[in-house]
Design an enzyme around this catalytic site. Structure first.
Site, mmCIF file in Angstrom:
data_model
loop_
_atom_site.group_PDB
_atom_site.id
_atom_site.type_symbol
_atom_site.label_atom_id
_atom_site.label_comp_id
_atom_site.label_asym_id
_atom_site.label_seq_id
_atom_site.Cartn_x
_atom_site.Cartn_y
_atom_site.Cartn_z
ATOM 1 N N SER A 121 0.861 -1.183 0.000
ATOM 2 C CA SER A 121 0.000 0.000 0.000
ATOM 3 C C SER A 121 0.895 1.231 0.000
ATOM 4 O O SER A 121 2.077 1.143 0.376
ATOM 5 C CB SER A 121 -0.868 0.003 1.266
ATOM 6 N N TYR A 171 -2.248 -1.307 10.390
ATOM 7 C CA TYR A 171 -2.199 -1.416 8.924
ATOM 8 C C TYR A 171 -0.870 -0.875 8.394
ATOM 9 O O TYR A 171 -0.199 -1.509 7.567
ATOM 10 C CB TYR A 171 -3.380 -0.631 8.330
HETATM 11 P P1 NAD Z 1 -11.630 -6.013 0.186
HETATM 12 O O1 NAD Z 1 -12.150 -5.825 1.579
HETATM 13 O O2 NAD Z 1 -12.503 -5.620 -0.961
HETATM 14 O O3 NAD Z 1 -11.179 -7.521 -0.018
HETATM 15 C C1 NAD Z 1 -10.391 -8.183 0.946
HETATM 16 C C2 NAD Z 1 -10.364 -9.649 0.635
HETATM 17 O O4 NAD Z 1 -9.608 -10.308 1.673
HETATM 18 C C3 NAD Z 1 -11.738 -10.318 0.628
HETATM 19 O O5 NAD Z 1 -11.780 -11.295 -0.400
HETATM 20 C C4 NAD Z 1 -11.814 -10.983 1.995
HETATM 21 O O6 NAD Z 1 -12.696 -12.096 2.059
HETATM 22 C C5 NAD Z 1 -10.381 -11.408 2.153
HETATM 23 N N1 NAD Z 1 -10.042 -11.714 3.544
HETATM 24 C C6 NAD Z 1 -10.170 -10.940 4.638
HETATM 25 N N2 NAD Z 1 -9.783 -11.618 5.734
HETATM 26 C C7 NAD Z 1 -9.394 -12.849 5.313
HETATM 27 C C8 NAD Z 1 -8.892 -14.003 5.971
HETATM 28 N N3 NAD Z 1 -8.701 -14.048 7.310
HETATM 29 N N4 NAD Z 1 -8.614 -15.084 5.219
HETATM 30 C C9 NAD Z 1 -8.809 -15.088 3.879
HETATM 31 N N5 NAD Z 1 -9.277 -14.006 3.209
HETATM 32 C C10 NAD Z 1 -9.564 -12.908 3.925
HETATM 33 O O7 NAD Z 1 -10.229 -5.221 0.161
HETATM 34 P P2 NAD Z 1 -9.430 -4.517 -1.037
HETATM 35 O O8 NAD Z 1 -9.633 -3.046 -0.923
HETATM 36 O O9 NAD Z 1 -9.698 -5.189 -2.328
HETATM 37 O O10 NAD Z 1 -7.924 -4.782 -0.557
HETATM 38 C C11 NAD Z 1 -7.136 -5.820 -1.079
HETATM 39 C C12 NAD Z 1 -5.676 -5.566 -0.713
HETATM 40 O O11 NAD Z 1 -5.224 -4.342 -1.285
HETATM 41 C C13 NAD Z 1 -5.437 -5.446 0.794
HETATM 42 O O12 NAD Z 1 -4.223 -6.046 1.151
HETATM 43 C C14 NAD Z 1 -5.367 -3.957 1.007
HETATM 44 O O13 NAD Z 1 -4.636 -3.615 2.148
HETATM 45 C C15 NAD Z 1 -4.669 -3.519 -0.279
HETATM 46 N N6 NAD Z 1 -4.884 -2.127 -0.601
HETATM 47 C C16 NAD Z 1 -6.144 -1.639 -0.809
HETATM 48 C C17 NAD Z 1 -6.304 -0.291 -1.100
HETATM 49 C C18 NAD Z 1 -7.655 0.300 -1.356
HETATM 50 O O14 NAD Z 1 -7.737 1.526 -1.468
HETATM 51 N N7 NAD Z 1 -8.711 -0.470 -1.463
HETATM 52 C C19 NAD Z 1 -5.176 0.549 -1.195
HETATM 53 C C20 NAD Z 1 -3.920 0.008 -0.968
HETATM 54 C C21 NAD Z 1 -3.775 -1.333 -0.676
#
Ligand code: NAD
Length: 263
Positions: free
Chosen positions: A145, A158
């Protein structure tokens, strides 16, 4: 565009939602056989799995490993190897967020975020590397991130976990550099997913702001482009890293944040 990945095998953790689902779909579109993973309603997950397989012609499987449990993660990696006979691409994407001042941060939430956002990457990499070494080919991409590079208040767990992911990425990159494997991290800015929706609500609570104010004054204030990063933009960067064109990139953290961390 054909990235030359047809017939390869991948795992994308946390791919029942958001970024992970988009990345898994992009790989399947390229002819990569994929293991989906993540939580959610069993019927909805199965429908999404079947729809992706039908649409792309790739084999799409699901494994429900909980990213807080190392042995389940190792089982998932073995499952991919057994079903596909190989494992070329590991995308460590699963992640959660919790927003609270550090002196009020729930201890259990800290432990859960460190486990899912950071330690799960270690477990998956630990299990995948021997398979990739034997093949003399592998691509590991960790979804870190912008918060792997800079901090924001109220996100102690985080930010700590994502900084840790970058350290793990660099260390693994040095260890596998002569084995036809690369390990890199993608550092996105804000992408409009369910995780960010939750964050908007939590930040509004923590800072006593309305949700509209959070989007305008906190989230898009941090992103100079004033636009969310899109799934297509993330897919393009990931596909580059896992393709032959990306073979020389190792141990890198690639920002895709509309200029956020340039400031
Ligand atoms: P999201 O909440 O849409 O999806 C998260 C996924 O992780 C889901 O499929 C959920 O079921 C799964 N998950 C959660 N806990 C779990 C567990 N214990 N075991 C197995 N699966 C589990 O999130 P997102 O926004 O798509 O984020 C995905 C990644 O990208 C994350 O690592 C997040 O930190 C990173 N990220 C997101 C953003 C953003 O703005 N959305 C920015 C930077 C980084």
């Amino acid at each position: 565009m054909d990235y030359g990945l047809k017939g390869q095998a991948a795992i994308v953790t946390g791919s029942t939602s958001g970024i992970g689902h988009a990345l898994a779909a992009a790989l399947a579109e390229q002819g990569v056989n994929v293991v989906l993973n993540g939580f959610g309603d069993a019927g909805e997950i199965e429908a999404a799995r079947a729809a992706l397989a039908e649409k792309t012609g790739s084999t799409v499987l699901y494994h429900g490993a909980d990213m807080t449990r190392g042995e389940e993660i190792a089982n998932m990696v073995a499952f991919a190897r057994d079903r596909f006979g190989r494992l070329d691409i590991l995308i460590n994407n699963a992640g959660i967020q919790h927003v609270a001042p550090v002196d009020e941060f729930p201890v259990a939430k800290w432990d859960q975020i460190i486990a899912i956002n950071m330690t799960s990457n270690f477990h998956a990499i630990r299990a995948a590397v021997p398979i990739m070494k034997a093949q003399k080919h592998g691509r590991i991409v960790n979804l870190a991130s912008a918060h792997g590079l800079v901090a924001s208040p109220f996100k102690s767990a985080y930010v700590a976990a994502k900084h840790g992911v970058l350290g793990l990425t660099k260390t693994v990159a040095l260890e596998i550099a002569e084995d036809g494997i690369t390990c890199n991290a993608i550092c996105p800015g804000y992408v409009h997913t369910p995780l960010v929706d939750g964050q908007i609500k939590d930040t509004a609570r923590a800072r006593g702001m309305t949700e509209d104010q959070v989007v305008r004054d906190v989230i898009l204030a941090a992103q100079p482009s004033k636009q969310f990063i899109t799934f297509d933009q993330l897919n393009g960067l990931m596909l580059y890293l896992v393709s032959e064109a990306g073979a020389g990139v190792n141990g890198a953290h690639l920002s895709i944040d509309g200029g956020w961390t340039a400031g």
